[in-house]
Each structure stands twice: as C-alpha cells, then as structure tokens.
Design an enzyme around this catalytic site. Structure first.
Site, mmCIF file in Angstrom:
data_model
loop_
_atom_site.group_PDB
_atom_site.id
_atom_site.type_symbol
_atom_site.label_atom_id
_atom_site.label_comp_id
_atom_site.label_asym_id
_atom_site.label_seq_id
_atom_site.Cartn_x
_atom_site.Cartn_y
_atom_site.Cartn_z
ATOM 1 N N ILE A 22 -0.480 9.254 8.671
ATOM 2 C CA ILE A 22 -1.212 8.361 9.566
ATOM 3 C C ILE A 22 -0.878 6.911 9.245
ATOM 4 O O ILE A 22 -0.400 6.580 8.161
ATOM 5 C CB ILE A 22 -2.730 8.592 9.462
ATOM 6 C CG1 ILE A 22 -3.248 8.249 8.048
ATOM 7 C CG2 ILE A 22 -3.082 10.017 9.847
ATOM 8 C CD1 ILE A 22 -4.758 8.336 7.903
ATOM 9 N N HIS A 61 0.493 7.854 4.070
ATOM 10 C CA HIS A 61 1.117 7.168 5.191
ATOM 11 C C HIS A 61 2.620 7.418 5.311
ATOM 12 O O HIS A 61 3.273 6.824 6.179
ATOM 13 C CB HIS A 61 0.852 5.662 5.071
ATOM 14 C CG HIS A 61 -0.598 5.340 4.888
ATOM 15 N ND1 HIS A 61 -1.532 5.592 5.864
ATOM 16 C CD2 HIS A 61 -1.284 4.838 3.829
ATOM 17 C CE1 HIS A 61 -2.733 5.232 5.424
ATOM 18 N NE2 HIS A 61 -2.603 4.782 4.191
ATOM 19 N N ASP A 116 0.855 -1.189 0.000
ATOM 20 C CA ASP A 116 0.000 0.000 0.000
ATOM 21 C C ASP A 116 0.887 1.235 0.000
ATOM 22 O O ASP A 116 1.379 1.666 1.037
ATOM 23 C CB ASP A 116 -0.927 0.006 1.217
ATOM 24 C CG ASP A 116 -1.956 1.138 1.156
ATOM 25 O OD1 ASP A 116 -1.721 2.117 0.417
ATOM 26 O OD2 ASP A 116 -2.983 1.029 1.835
ATOM 27 N N GLY A 127 -4.992 1.946 8.015
ATOM 28 C CA GLY A 127 -6.047 1.285 8.774
ATOM 29 C C GLY A 127 -5.863 -0.220 8.797
ATOM 30 O O GLY A 127 -6.121 -0.881 9.811
#
Length: 285
Positions: free
Chosen positions: A208, A193, A188, A211
């Site tokens: 961040i 991120h 990903d 998830g």
C-alpha cells in the site's frame, strides 16, 4: 503486556540533530507527485533548486523522517509487531516557513497512550527548532492492532462533523505504480509499502501507499488549487487515515474552503470512492 503506558509516558525525550538540503526537498516533492508537467512553472517551484519552495508536509520526512512511525516503536515501554502497526493520523503545526536547507534540533517523545479496546494508539510528538526558534511540531498517531484492553484512557475522538453542502472544488490526482517506491527513499522503509509478501502477512492484497504520501499529495492539491501555490500560507494540517491507497489508483480530493480554513475529504476513485483521508483540516492565511 507489550505496551507499558506508564513507562512510555515517563520516559525522557530523545533529542538529536537533523539536517536537510535542497535535494531532500526535491526528492520529497517528486515522491508526492510534483513535477508533472515537468516544465510547468507552477511545478518548477517544487522541483528546481533556483525556485524551490518547501511544502510544509516535508516536515514529516526532514532528517530522513526519523524517528517516524517505526522509530516510535523503539521508545521505552513499547514492544510490538510491526505487521500490526498502522498510521492512524497526523497533525502538523507550522511555526514559520521551512527553509530549503537547514540544520535543527528535533525532540521526540510519547505524548499520549490511548486504550481503544481492541487496539492501542500512541501519539509520537516531534518538536523541531533551529537557532532562530521553533520550526514545526508534528504529532503522529500510531495505531497498533490487538494491543488495547488494559483499561486505560480511551482518549479524545478524532471524528469531526462532516462538512455541509457540496465541495467548492474537486480535483483528481493519479498515483503512479512506483509512487511508494519513490516516496520511501525519503526515509520510511517499512516493507509494507514495497514487499508483497510482507503486505500479505499484514493483511493486504499487495503493498500500500504510505499514508504520509497521500497526506503530502493532498496538501499540495490544496495549496495549488486554493492558496495560489503559496506554501507559506499554511499554518496547520491535520488528518485521520481512514483507508488505504494502492499505487496506481486515483485520488479524488474534495475541498470545502472558508477564510482561514479548508476542510478536505479524499477517496479512491477506482474503489467506488472508498474513503482514504477523513476529518482533514488545513488552516491557512
């Protein structure tokens, strides 16, 4: 309108071959925090190839995670700004244990498009099978801010009644400062991120955590704490992403265990237990 729901739903599925080996599994496990302490026998089953067990959430990155959340945005009828995209939820159905090395056929399609008024939700379904039959089914709920309001189906509510009583078990799991940088090597590559400038454009003070990294950390905690470390006991796993995690924070994972099912709630300790994962259920034997 950037989303043509009828076109997206009518589009034929995309099918391709994916493969993985023990190195992919080990990298994923390290990306969700396995291997600490490094010589702990319970951790070696996630990190040492001669003892390797595959945590079912590896399914979300097998074959480098394609098409993944960002890949789903290239499906017919969909054209959106990546900075408006959030991963809203994830569900996984495990048909049988995932081998440490494998080759399989993955079939991807848009299973649903929902109009939430101020946002749209896409359900990207991935079904994976090898020569012995089905392995897993993944549903990713992709939340796109500012793309709703065309009068379409709102879809079902993902909210569950909260669990009652105090949790039977509570554990805490630290998130390393470089956790997102390590996790993204499993496929990903969303700059949200890793790139501080992109994160600011997307409305966050800094990059961040994925998830799905929190998703994996949480499932590992349930397996290790309540299922005797036996990854084959997991039958399904679903969650709603209720808030963000910043690398360097600590996850508080609360578990309400019953025979066959465990409810879970995850929060960020340093932000007054701000919710991170909600409506989370692990079904198991």
């Amino acid at each position: 309108m950037p989303i043509d729901a009828a076109k997206a739903l009518a589009a034929g599925p995309r099918t391709g071959e994916i493969s993985w080996d023990h190195k992919d599994v080990q990298l994923y496990h390290l990306g969700i925090g396995a291997g600490s302490p490094a010589t702990d026998p319970d951790e070696l089953r996630y990190t040492l190839e001669s003892r390797l067990h595959v945590l079912p959430s590896f399914a979300t990155v097998a074959g480098a995670g394609k098409p993944g959340v960002t890949g789903g945005l290239s499906m017919p009828g969909i054209e959106v700004d990546l900075a408006r995209v959030l991963h809203g939820g994830q569900s996984l159905l495990v048909h049988r244990p995932i081998p440490a090395t494998g080759t399989a056929t993955a079939t991807h399609r848009i299973a649903a498009v929902y109009d939430k008024g101020t946002a749209a939700v896409l359900v990207l379904r991935t079904e994976v099978a090898d020569t012995e039959g089905p392995l897993w089914t993944n549903d990713a709920q992709i939340f796109i801010r500012g793309e709703g309001g065309w009068g379409g189906d709102r879809g079902p509510s993902a909210r569950l009644e909260p669990p009652t009583g105090e949790p039977g078990r509570t554990v805490e799991r630290p998130v390393r400062d470089d956790q997102a940088l390590l996790y993204r090597l499993s496929g990903d590559w969303n700059p949200l991120h890793a790139d501080p400038e992109f994160a600011k454009v997307a409305g966050f003070e800094r990059p961040i955590l994925h998830g799905l990294c929190t998703y994996g950390i949480t499932l590992k905690a349930v397996v290790d704490t309540l299922l005797g470390g036996d990854v084959t006991r997991v039958r399904s796993y679903a969650t709603r992403f209720a808030g963000v995690v910043y690398p360097g924070e600590t996850l508080r994972i609360r578990m309400w265990h019953t025979p066959g099912s465990t409810r879970v709630a995850v929060s960020a300790v340093e932000r007054a237990d701000a919710p991170v994962l909600a409506d989370t259920v692990v079904e198991h034997t």
